[in-house]
Design a protein around this motif. Structure first.
Motif, short mmCIF file in Angstrom:
data_model
loop_
_atom_site.label_atom_id
_atom_site.label_comp_id
_atom_site.label_asym_id
_atom_site.label_seq_id
_atom_site.Cartn_x
_atom_site.Cartn_y
_atom_site.Cartn_z
N ASP A 70 54.33 80.94 24.71
CA ASP A 70 54.21 81.48 23.62
C ASP A 70 55.32 82.59 23.61
N ALA A 71 55.81 83.40 22.48
CA ALA A 71 56.77 84.25 22.41
C ALA A 71 56.66 85.16 21.20
N ALA A 72 57.57 86.15 20.89
CA ALA A 72 57.18 86.94 19.71
C ALA A 72 57.59 86.07 18.40
N ASP A 73 57.02 86.37 17.49
CA ASP A 73 57.19 85.63 16.10
C ASP A 73 58.72 85.92 16.06
N PRO A 111 51.13 74.90 15.15
CA PRO A 111 50.74 76.56 15.54
C PRO A 111 51.38 77.57 14.46
N ALA A 112 52.11 76.95 13.30
CA ALA A 112 52.58 77.90 12.44
C ALA A 112 52.40 77.13 11.21
N SER A 113 52.19 77.92 10.17
CA SER A 113 51.96 77.18 8.82
C SER A 113 53.10 77.48 8.06
N ALA A 129 47.52 82.43 17.30
CA ALA A 129 47.06 82.99 18.42
C ALA A 129 46.99 82.15 19.54
N GLY A 130 46.91 80.96 19.58
CA GLY A 130 46.97 80.08 20.92
C GLY A 130 48.23 79.73 21.39
#
Length: 135
Positions: A70-73, A111-113, A129-130
């Motif tokens: 994961d990483a920051a947006d 994981p992103a829309s 979030a996952g």
């Protein structure tokens, strides 16, 4: 096409050929009309330059918990070009022929829309979030 981790990236991750914690990891926004996923693809040069709509800065605040990356947006700044539906996570070496593809993200089911028609504005990507992907 569902989201996937590129098989060549899996090989490198398993053989310690990629260190995501120290690498310059970026995301490229891609037009699905100009690129078709292939398990044989290995480097950014496998993605036609005409299909690469925008590139993010290096991902920040990378984490590796429970096998999840994961990483920051992130965001793409002042984007113009074709409608885009794909995000590709890659390790940026500064040269497309050596910048390894890591994950293909179908933004409709991933994981992103995101499905956008660039208009010169910024495009923000909020990771689920996952996380971005799991091994």
């Amino acid at each position: 096409m569902a989201s996937a981790i590129y098989p060549k990236a899996k090989e490198q991750l398993l053989q310690a050929g990629i260190n995501l914690s120290s690498a310059n990891v970026k995301v490229v926004l891609v037009d699905g009309a100009d690129y078709t996923y292939s398990t044989a693809h290995e480097f950014l040069s496998d993605v036609p330059s005409g299909g690469r709509v925008a590139t993010s800065a290096n991902l920040g605040s990378k984490t590796f918990t429970g096998g999840v990356f994961d990483a920051a947006d992130t965001s793409f700044t002042a984007v113009t070009g074709d409608p885009s539906e794909i995000l590709i996570v890659y390790v940026d070496t500064g040269t497309a022929s050596t910048s390894r593809l890591i994950a293909y993200i179908d933004t409709v089911s991933g994981p992103a829309s995101l499905s956008v028609t660039p208009n010169g504005g910024d495009i923000n990507v909020t990771w689920a979030a996952g996380g971005i992907f799991a091994l």
